[in-house]
Motif scaffolding. Structure first.
Motif, PDB file in Angstrom:
ATOM      1  N   LEU A 287       0.854  -1.186   0.000  1.00  0.00           N
ATOM      2  CA  LEU A 287       0.000   0.000   0.000  1.00  0.00           C
ATOM      3  C   LEU A 287       0.887   1.232   0.000  1.00  0.00           C
TER       4      LEU A 287
ATOM      5  N   THR B 214      -4.786   5.026   3.511  1.00  0.00           N
ATOM      6  CA  THR B 214      -5.426   4.143   4.480  1.00  0.00           C
ATOM      7  C   THR B 214      -6.067   2.985   3.718  1.00  0.00           C
ATOM      8  N   SER B 215      -6.497   1.979   4.467  1.00  0.00           N
ATOM      9  CA  SER B 215      -7.090   0.826   3.806  1.00  0.00           C
ATOM     10  C   SER B 215      -7.997   0.078   4.771  1.00  0.00           C
ATOM     11  N   SER B 216      -9.057  -0.486   4.226  1.00  0.00           N
ATOM     12  CA  SER B 216      -9.900  -1.412   4.987  1.00  0.00           C
ATOM     13  C   SER B 216      -9.983  -2.741   4.241  1.00  0.00           C
TER      14      SER B 216
ATOM     15  N   GLU C 240      -6.811  -4.788   3.274  1.00  0.00           N
ATOM     16  CA  GLU C 240      -5.524  -5.454   3.092  1.00  0.00           C
ATOM     17  C   GLU C 240      -5.677  -6.960   3.287  1.00  0.00           C
TER      18      GLU C 240
ATOM     19  N   ALA D  34      -8.213  -3.829  -7.448  1.00  0.00           N
ATOM     20  CA  ALA D  34      -8.306  -3.098  -6.181  1.00  0.00           C
ATOM     21  C   ALA D  34      -9.346  -2.003  -6.316  1.00  0.00           C
TER      22      ALA D  34
ATOM     23  N   TYR E 113     -10.618   1.582  -4.806  1.00  0.00           N
ATOM     24  CA  TYR E 113     -10.144   2.735  -4.041  1.00  0.00           C
ATOM     25  C   TYR E 113     -11.241   3.789  -3.944  1.00  0.00           C
TER      26      TYR E 113
ATOM     27  N   HIS F  34      -7.860   5.953  -0.041  1.00  0.00           N
ATOM     28  CA  HIS F  34      -8.309   4.856   0.832  1.00  0.00           C
ATOM     29  C   HIS F  34      -8.558   3.629  -0.033  1.00  0.00           C
ATOM     30  N   ARG F  35      -7.864   2.541   0.283  1.00  0.00           N
ATOM     31  CA  ARG F  35      -8.092   1.292  -0.448  1.00  0.00           C
ATOM     32  C   ARG F  35      -9.229   0.547   0.236  1.00  0.00           C
ATOM     33  N   GLN F  36     -10.323   0.405  -0.474  1.00  0.00           N
ATOM     34  CA  GLN F  36     -11.512  -0.206   0.112  1.00  0.00           C
ATOM     35  C   GLN F  36     -11.398  -1.720   0.160  1.00  0.00           C
ATOM     36  N   GLN F  37     -10.866  -2.324  -0.909  1.00  0.00           N
ATOM     37  CA  GLN F  37     -10.713  -3.776  -0.915  1.00  0.00           C
ATOM     38  C   GLN F  37      -9.749  -4.210  -2.013  1.00  0.00           C
TER      39      GLN F  37
END
Length: 866
Positions: free
Chosen positions: A700, A705-707, A709, A758, A760, A858-861
């Motif tokens: 990342l 941020t990410s939810s 990973e 991915a 975002y 923000h990486r969502q998935q």
């Protein structure tokens, strides 16, 4: 008093922003309003150096254990953050409370080397604190009390005396809590700054420069009758338990658990200031050491520990302690490093405890190249012992060793200098074996600089001679294979010598050097600039004649008004700027030991042989404490990595809040340490450096941020997924939540191989007025190709079709005509076929023709192929 807006200050553009967060494992956050005395321990180096300093960790732990007191930390900001603080007029802050340093009662600086004072001035200036005690005195209690401790401060505070309200001399474990108590009482009683400092001056070990003046003869004497004439150096017993403290989230210089096994050294090496200023020697109980290491490794998650002493090999229990620890932790891939060893004490037992799969480097310090010169400096090492130690290392599998030598020692001749090369050649010739390559030797050749409180404090050195001798050795080493030599820059040595034995007149030089750009003076990349600043400052001070005598080898610290000062052997009785310090070492004994050096007479180690009558063994300082060594346990063998993969856990987790500022490699290490603390049965890779099999699916970018990973953990035994999640979650920050854990086949494809896409959420802002966001998105989706140029790691320009890598794009929130939150699903494969958030902004800029700014990622998935 309000906290600094660190979240806006620390952005991904700042180099390694995580070092300023103060959210490490082990950080202590005590309620601000409950504390009557608020400390900041400030280490005047970048975080990576300061946060791994054992003294810093121990004192931080001790102060936070005191009732009614809290201790925060601060470090020298890197140049990029320093510039931003100045540009935005934000004061330097403490990392945990994120409050300005001016909000605290007391700031303590560790002064560990002579040129570090310019970094202290840099930090004071960034904090908005006046640089000298005189300036602060006129402002009453508006500013915190500023003090220094550490090796250099204890040795000779005079060149820095103008900058500190007081100096803490010697060990701080007992001294600093006493200082805190005096300040607490003083605040309750409403004492003025000067009254408070007068109370502190009564504490043994506290030197308050305000109450002392420099006389014409260079001596330092009280200017009032109610302060002591001489200041006592404090001595404390090591407490290993306080070593278990901070675990940084970014890689540091000493990235391991460090436990002190012995304080003080009585070897009597005549060049060694720490050996004189830390007497008497005090061993730590072996059981206490072993228990601390075992507890500390499991509490911190480190995979390496270090045993600390001025000379680890003089700790007679070292073999027993090392073998016992290795036996207890043999299944956990733990390695041991020893920073300082006596080559004459190196044997098979020591080889066992530092060897193994992750064999650490070996460093020995013969110091001199001939037996005669080693006797002059009282090294206590024979050629036979040197060969036996190096040969043992070679026979135990080491193909490379590092050796330290010095040039410029008293009594040295050219034959002694050339003896370094001859010794190295001899060691290589003796360390040969059928089927093995020759012994490789890395050399560090440093320039001897005389230090206060040693028998050589009266010695004169010459930088011109250093250069000549360095050239002699370079010529010799060119003819030798398998030898790499590093030479200390003579400019650093000259500056350290000039400042280290100076008096109060040098305070103005230190300040002017900082004003002219000197700082981080031990860092090679700034050495040229720093050296020029020091030279200019010396020229402006009118002390050029004194500095030139360092260059020419004719400087005498006692001369103050001569243009052609020469060595004066009758000057031994003249006062020295540091004579008011009661270190326990008798000055007459130092003179006698210098005479013994001239006669090449050695003095035995008084911890094991007869007393040398140095004067330190008194009620004020105590006596040598040597603990008899316990039996050495039978060595159970080195760690053998278990590479079995019985189970694979696929973990979906987040990386939220401040964790966005943790880089990918530091995040991977964070997971490794969390798995160790959780005692998970990790499978290890093979090879020279076995590592736990922990595989993040995709790196990342810093600042995102990410939810979503995905990280996989390979285990050597079956575990319940819920139990795994609970144990790992307990060792992670709330900002790294674990959403779910799934058992997947170990023989199936890893997430890194089936990663496909991915999703975002991107916050994008239009810099030039309003934006027609929906039209822009539609225009991108309507196109079949949008080409862009990409520079590869090798520097080649490659054309890529960004539209081909984009699968979904829509606006999920229009905050205003200038700002929108964009949802994007793009390619995210580990073969390099991926769509970066910055490339999405590029797509929008292509169709809009306006400049856009990416504010938040923000990486969502992460989406895997079925």
């Amino acid at each position: 008093m309000v906290a600094v807006a660190v979240d806006k200050l620390l952005t991904p553009e700042i180099s390694r922003p995580a070092r300023y967060l103060g959210n490490e494992l082990g950080a202590v956050r005590k309620p601000w309003n409950d504390a009557e005395v608020r400390w900041v321990l400030t280490y005047p180096e970048v975080y990576e150096v300061g946060a791994s300093n054992l003294g810093h960790i121990i004192l931080y732990s001790i102060l936070n254990a005191q009732p009614h007191q809290l201790c925060d930390r601060a470090y020298l900001p890197a140049p990029d953050l320093a510039k931003k603080l100045r540009d935005e007029q934000i004061p330097l802050f403490a990392v945990e409370s994120q409050r300005a340093l001016t909000d605290f009662d007391i700031l303590g600086f560790s002064l560990s080397y002579e040129l570090g004072a310019t970094n202290i001035l840099e930090m004071l200036d960034l904090a908005g604190i006046p640089l000298t005690w005189k300036e602060r005195r006129d402002r009453g209690m508006e500013d915190p009390l500023i003090f220094a401790g550490g090796q250099t401060a204890t040795s000779n505070p005079e060149p820095y005396a103008d900058f500190f309200d007081f100096v803490a001399l010697g060990d701080g474990e007992e001294l600093l809590p006493e200082i805190g108590f005096v300040i607490e009482e003083g605040k309750r009683d409403g004492l003025s700054r000067e009254e408070l400092l007068l109370d502190l001056a009564q504490v043994p070990g506290v030197y308050v420069p305000m109450f002392y003046d420099m006389e014409e003869d260079g001596s330092v004497r009280p200017n009032r009758p109610d302060v002591p004439e001489r200041i006592l150096r404090r001595v404390a017993t090591p407490i290993p338990a306080y070593s278990i403290g901070l675990v940084p989230l970014v890689e540091t210089v000493h990235d391991r658990l460090t436990v002190e096994i012995r304080r003080g050294c009585t070897r009597g090496c005549r060049f060694c200031q720490p050996g004189m200023l830390t007497r008497p020697a005090r061993d730590v109980d072996p059981n206490q050491v072993v228990d601390t290491i075992e507890k500390g490794m499991r509490a911190t998650g480190y995979n390496e520990f270090s045993l600390l002493s001025l000379s680890c090999s003089d700790y007679l229990s070292l073999p027993a302690v090392g073998v016992e620890v290795k036996n207890r932790l043999k299944n956990e891939n733990i390695s041991l490093s020893l920073p300082s060893q006596r080559v004459d004490r190196f044997d098979e037992n020591i080889a066992n405890i530092i060897g193994g799969t992750r064999q650490s480097g070996l460093t020995f310090a013969p110091e001199a190249g001939t037996q005669r010169l080693r006797d002059i400096i009282n090294k206590g090492l024979t050629n036979e012992e040197l060969l036996r130690g190096v040969k043992t290392a070679y026979e135990q599998g080491w193909d490379k060793v590092k050796l330290y030598f010095m040039i410029g020692l008293p009594g040295e001749t050219d034959a002694d200098v050339l003896g370094i090369a001859e010794t190295v050649h001899w060691l290589q010739q003796e360390c040969r074996a059928q089927g093995r390559k020759r012994l490789s030797i890395n050399l560090t050749i440093s320039n001897f600089t005389p230090k206060p409180h040693t028998p050589f404090q009266w010695h004169s050195v010459s930088t011109a001679e250093f250069l000549r001798k360095q050239d002699m050795l370079r010529q010799e080493f060119r003819r030798m294979r398998g030898v790499k030599a590093n030479f200390t820059d003579v400019r650093i040595s000259a500056m350290e010598d000039f400042v280290g034995r100076g008096d109060r007149r040098l305070s103005s030089v230190v300040r002017r050097a900082w004003e002219l750009g000197a700082g981080m003076d031990s860092w090679w990349e700034s050495l040229d600039r720093a050296f020029q600043a020091w030279e200019n400052a010396i020229d402006e001070s009118g002390l050029t004649w004194k500095y030139r005598q360092v260059e020419n080898g004719e400087w005498n610290v006692f001369k103050s008004d001569s243009d052609t000062a020469i060595e004066d052997r009758n000057a031994f009785d003249a006062p020295l700027p540091w004579d008011y310090l009661n270190t326990g070492i008798d000055k007459t004994w130092l003179k006698q030991d210098l005479q013994r050096a001239l006669e090449a007479a050695t003095v035995p180690d008084c911890a094991y042989d007869g007393c040398s009558h140095c004067g330190v063994c008194t009620p004020d300082f105590g006596h040598n404490i040597v603990v008899p060594p316990p039996p050495i346990p039978e060595f159970e063998g080195h760690f053998k990595p278990n590479s079995q993969r019985v189970q694979r856990m696929r973990v979906w987790m987040g990386k939220l809040g401040s964790m966005a500022l943790i880089g990918h490699l530091d995040f991977a290490k964070l997971l490794d340490r969390a798995a160790r603390r959780a005692a998970l049965p990790m499978s290890f890779t093979g090879g020279y450096h076995p590592m736990p099999r922990i595989s993040p699916a995709n790196a990342l970018q810093l600042g995102a941020t990410s939810s979503g990973e995905i990280v996989e953990f390979d285990l050597t035994e079956d575990m319940d997924a819920a139990d795994f999640q609970t144990r790992l979650s307990e060792q992670l920050s709330n900002e790294i939540p674990i959403y779910r854990v799934e058992v997947v086949p170990t023989d199936g494809k890893a997430a890194t191989r089936v990663l496909d896409r991915a999703e975002y959420f991107l916050s994008v802002r239009c810099r030039e007025g309003c934006g027609d966001w929906y039209r822009w998105v539609k225009e991108i989706l309507d196109r079949t190709e949008i080409w862009s140029e990409h520079t590869t790691k090798s520097g080649k320009i490659k054309k890529i079709d960004l539209r081909e890598r984009l699968f979904e794009l829509d606006i999920i929130e229009l905050r205003s005509s200038e700002e929108a939150v964009v949802r994007v699903v793009g390619s995210c494969r580990n073969d390099g076929t991926l769509l970066r958030p910055s490339q999405v902004v590029e797509l929008l800029e292509r169709v809009s023709g306006v400049e856009l700014q990416l504010d938040r990622v923000h990486r969502q998935q992460l989406i895997l192929r079925c």
